[in-house]
Design a protein around this motif. Structure first.
Motif, PDB file in Angstrom:
ATOM      1  N   GLY A 263       0.809  -1.209   0.000  1.00 22.68           N
ATOM      2  CA  GLY A 263       0.000   0.000   0.000  1.00 22.68           C
ATOM      3  C   GLY A 263       0.843   1.259   0.000  1.00 22.68           C
ATOM      4  N   LEU A 264       1.935   1.251   0.766  1.00 22.21           N
ATOM      5  CA  LEU A 264       2.831   2.400   0.784  1.00 22.21           C
ATOM      6  C   LEU A 264       3.479   2.593  -0.588  1.00 22.21           C
ATOM      7  CD1 LEU A 264       3.970   4.611   2.607  1.00 22.21           C
ATOM      8  CD2 LEU A 264       5.775   3.032   3.302  1.00 22.21           C
ATOM      9  N   GLY A 265       3.793   1.486  -1.251  1.00 25.09           N
ATOM     10  CA  GLY A 265       4.338   1.580  -2.600  1.00 25.09           C
ATOM     11  C   GLY A 265       3.336   2.152  -3.585  1.00 25.09           C
ATOM     12  N   VAL A 266       2.072   1.740  -3.479  1.00 27.75           N
ATOM     13  CA  VAL A 266       1.035   2.278  -4.359  1.00 27.75           C
ATOM     14  C   VAL A 266       0.868   3.773  -4.124  1.00 27.75           C
ATOM     15  CG1 VAL A 266      -1.430   2.224  -4.893  1.00 27.75           C
ATOM     16  CG2 VAL A 266      -0.192   0.094  -4.541  1.00 27.75           C
ATOM     17  N   LEU A 267       0.828   4.175  -2.856  1.00 22.61           N
ATOM     18  CA  LEU A 267       0.674   5.596  -2.538  1.00 22.61           C
ATOM     19  C   LEU A 267       1.832   6.404  -3.108  1.00 22.61           C
ATOM     20  CD1 LEU A 267      -0.579   7.026   0.823  1.00 22.61           C
ATOM     21  CD2 LEU A 267       1.366   8.067  -0.322  1.00 22.61           C
ATOM     22  N   GLY A 268       3.055   5.903  -2.929  1.00 25.28           N
ATOM     23  CA  GLY A 268       4.207   6.617  -3.452  1.00 25.28           C
ATOM     24  C   GLY A 268       4.228   6.659  -4.964  1.00 25.28           C
ATOM     25  N   HIS A 269       3.866   5.566  -5.600  1.00 32.52           N
ATOM     26  CA  HIS A 269       3.854   5.511  -7.065  1.00 32.52           C
ATOM     27  C   HIS A 269       2.896   6.528  -7.650  1.00 32.52           C
ATOM     28  CE1 HIS A 269       3.730   3.703 -11.108  1.00 32.52           C
ATOM     29  NE2 HIS A 269       2.432   3.919 -11.029  1.00 32.52           N
TER      30      HIS A 269
END
Length: 698
Positions: A263-269
């Motif tokens: 989820g943190l990766g999706v938010l950052g992406h």
């Protein structure tokens, strides 16, 4: 997201191969490719052929059931050649999973097809640069204003209230997770105020005692894009105090930590704010450094997420002390961190494999802007890993082939010449089938990039390899060569602004006419579709109309859509009208009609949904409406969602479809983790035959 809704997004094309069970809990129904009876020895089930069924890894510690729970209802969706996966007594068995050939070209297509289909481009008339690295990586997920059902007023006044109402009370895990992801997709398209209003609904489900709900809520928070949730996601991933308070437990369950990292990766992406991206990378690096899990799931989630949040280049050398989480604030330090994992031969082979593909994705978008010495170092490392033979785990070599395909081009530069040479060697002679096949796909991509000036001999060598192997290689390899030729010519046409090579087009057309079996015909249908030449329209239509397996007919229909075969429009419509009892075929026909821009496709699906009486038909039709639906799809979907007479599973599919109808993204949200990912090295939290992984979420 649920064992029936997480029908792994990419697998819907071929569900009619077997009568699938649709169990009433866990994360998703299962894509089942045809068994290759002619080549049983080719079956490859992942690193070291480990057990890929059940709920192992991060889920085996008490955070969730050790295997999907028994029970559920059996809902046949087709009459294909495989025996049912599961049945009235429960979910899929390991014996059924053993029959799957994970090295089949069908798996690659299912994980990588979305950018090729670009369905929303056809529906929204949004231009996509098909030869760009962003296309390859699923980057950008272009916003094109209001989508087919994404009118802001319609979303706020009709869709959102219906979803929020469905979330009230005590809905099943199926319905809860379907609504959570739908709300996250919709909220991401709205303003900050609405995201802040929706965030508490998602956060409240982190403490749900049902593990599939808790972990889905974590990744949904990242998808929502509420920046205030970034610190909570980081704490969940790290098993920190804030995260423990959110889950109302003394520790965050391992699977929830994994999904929070994603989820943190999706938010950052998805964020355009460089500070947010740096925060995400910094926290992911710290979680990775402190991971002492017994399974590789959390580390894989961190390295994949790191590869999807490329930071700005700092223009400074990497400190001599080497990479560390404290310095993970620039693209250079990101690359150094991932490169260190690839080189650590004591690390888990699966983690190293995913770090390898992440190196490719981090560099691919703008490698020319990075320090040349660093790009040279990465390419040299990947070439070395690919050529290491038995001295290197095969999943690392497979990933090296994929990553090199993102970085090389056709110019005579020594670095690119070395990349091409390594890939040509692997495609010709590597003992590991998937490494050979991934190398061929990588070469096809390289053949579309002129770099600083194309080397004609290099381009000729690649094309000669593909044409020779299409004609003379063993059966398991021919489909891959067909795909490689289609990809090469599609992207060369885009890069060089020229029509596809007539010899390649003729070879693919001839091979389709002479294909000896359904598996090869299916690959050649898709290869011709990717190529985009409408000349074989008659052959494709013949495959679609010949009868037999619905999965093959669906592939032919998709190919007709890809080649813009408008002469087949009426036949596609007629076949769709006759496919009421073949819901998965109907869905692929609807997508083909969507690719052709047919305004009648959505109306026909709505009519079929209103008449459907089986769960399989409702689920399939709702998903198709989500993919291509317009405003006319909203009311029947809301009716299905709000009906007290329907089972929760049918209502859950309606929730998923409403989220997709309102979604304005160019590509499905988890395409960033499916495209160019080494699915053969995936832990169960990433992709799972039982439907428990991130890529099983719709």
């Amino acid at each position: 997201m649920l064992h029936a809704i997480r029908t792994w997004r990419a697998g819907t094309l071929l569900l009619s191969l077997a009568a699938l069970a649709l169990p009433s809990s866990a994360h998703g129904s299962i894509f089942v490719p045809p068994k290759d009876d002619d080549n049983p020895g080719s079956t490859y089930r992942g690193p070291s052929d480990v057990n890929r069924g059940g709920r192992s890894g991060a889920g085996g510690d008490g955070s969730g059931p050790a295997a999907p729970p028994p029970g559920g209802n059996s809902t046949g969706t087709g009459t294909g050649s495989l025996p049912p996966v599961g049945g009235a007594s429960g979910p899929a068995t390991l014996a059924a999973a053993d029959a799957l050939a994970l090295d089949s070209w069908l798996w690659w297509w299912e994980f990588n097809k979305e950018p090729f289909l670009a369905l929303r481009r056809h529906l929204r008339s949004t231009e996509v640069t098909t030869g760009s690295d962003g296309f390859y990586l699923g980057r950008g997920m272009l916003r094109a204003g209001a989508g087919p059902g994404g009118d802001p007023a319609l979303v706020r006044d009709r869709i959102l209230p219906a979803l929020v109402e469905a979330l009230g009370g005590s809905p099943s895990a199926d319905l809860t997770t379907g609504v959570l992801v739908a709300l996250a997709k919709i909220g991401n398209d709205q303003d900050d105020a609405l995201r802040r209003d929706l965030a508490p609904l998602l956060k409240a489900r982190l403490a749900d005692p049902r593990q599939e709900v808790s972990e889905t809520a974590a990744v949904a928070l990242g998808l929502l894009g509420d920046l205030d949730s970034a610190s909570l996601l980081a704490s969940l991933a790290a098993d920190g105090e804030e995260g423990r308070r959110a889950v109302l437990a003394r520790r965050v369950a391992p699977r929830t930590r994994v999904f929070a990292a994603y989820g943190l990766g999706v938010l950052g992406h998805r964020s355009e704010n460089e500070d947010v991206r740096r925060f995400a990378v910094h926290k992911l690096a710290w979680v990775l450094a402190g991971d002492d899990s017994a399974s590789p799931d959390l580390a894989v989630a961190c390295v994949l997420a790191l590869g999807r949040v490329p930071l700005a280049w700092a223009g400074a050398p990497i400190p001599s002390a080497g990479p560390s989480p404290a310095r993970a604030g620039s693209r250079e330090s990101q690359v150094a961190l991932l490169l260190g994992i690839v080189r650590d031969e004591r690390a888990d082979a699966g983690v190293r494999a995913h770090a390898t593909t992440s190196l490719g994705t981090v560099l691919a978008l703008d490698a020319s802007a990075g320090p040349p010495v660093l790009v040279e170092e990465v390419c040299a490392e990947l070439v070395q890993r690919l050529g290491a033979g038995a001295g290197e785990p095969r999943e690392v070599r497979q990933s090296a082939a994929t990553a090199l395909g993102l970085l090389g081009d056709l110019d005579p530069d020594p670095r690119d010449a070395a990349v091409r040479s390594a890939l040509l060697g692997a495609a010709r002679a590597d003992r590991d089938g998937p490494t050979r096949h991934f190398a061929a796909i990588a070469l096809a991509r390289i053949a579309a990039r002129p770099g600083r000036g194309e080397d004609p001999e290099a381009a000729a060598a690649i094309q000669t390899l593909f044409l020779r192997d299409l004609a003379r290689s063993p059966a398991p390899t021919r489909p891959w060569m067909a795909l490689a030729l289609g990809i090469q010519e599609r992207f060369r046409a885009a890069s060089f602004r020229q029509p596809p090579d007539v010899d390649v087009a003729a070879a693919l057309r001839s091979a389709l006419a002479e294909a000896p079996d359904a598996m090869e015909r299916g690959a050649l249908c898709i290869a011709n579709g990717i190529l985009g030449d409408p000349t074989p329209e008659g052959e494709l239509r013949s495959v679609m109309e010949r009868g037999g397996e619905d999965w093959l007919r669906g592939l032919a229909a998709i190919a007709l859509g890809l080649v813009d075969a408008r002469g087949s429009l009426e036949r596609l419509r007629a076949l769709a009208a006759d496919s009421t009892y073949h819901p998965e075929l109907l869905r692929e026909l609807a997508i083909a009609l969507g690719l052709l821009g047919d305004s009648e496709a959505s109306r026909q699906l709505v009519q079929s949904l209103q008449k459907a009486s089986s769960l399989a038909s409702q689920a399939s039709l709702a998903r198709a409406l989500g993919r291509i639906g317009d405003q006319g799809a909203v009311d029947p979907l809301i009716s299905l969602l709000c009906s007290s007479e329907e089972v929760d599973l049918a209502r859950a599919f309606a929730a998923v479809a409403l989220g997709e109808v309102a979604d304005r993204d160019e590509l499905p949200w988890n395409t960033i983790f499916s495209v160019d990912t080494n699915y053969l090295a995936a832990p169960p939290t990433l992709f799972d035959l039982q439907g428990f992984g991130l890529l099983n979420i719709l």
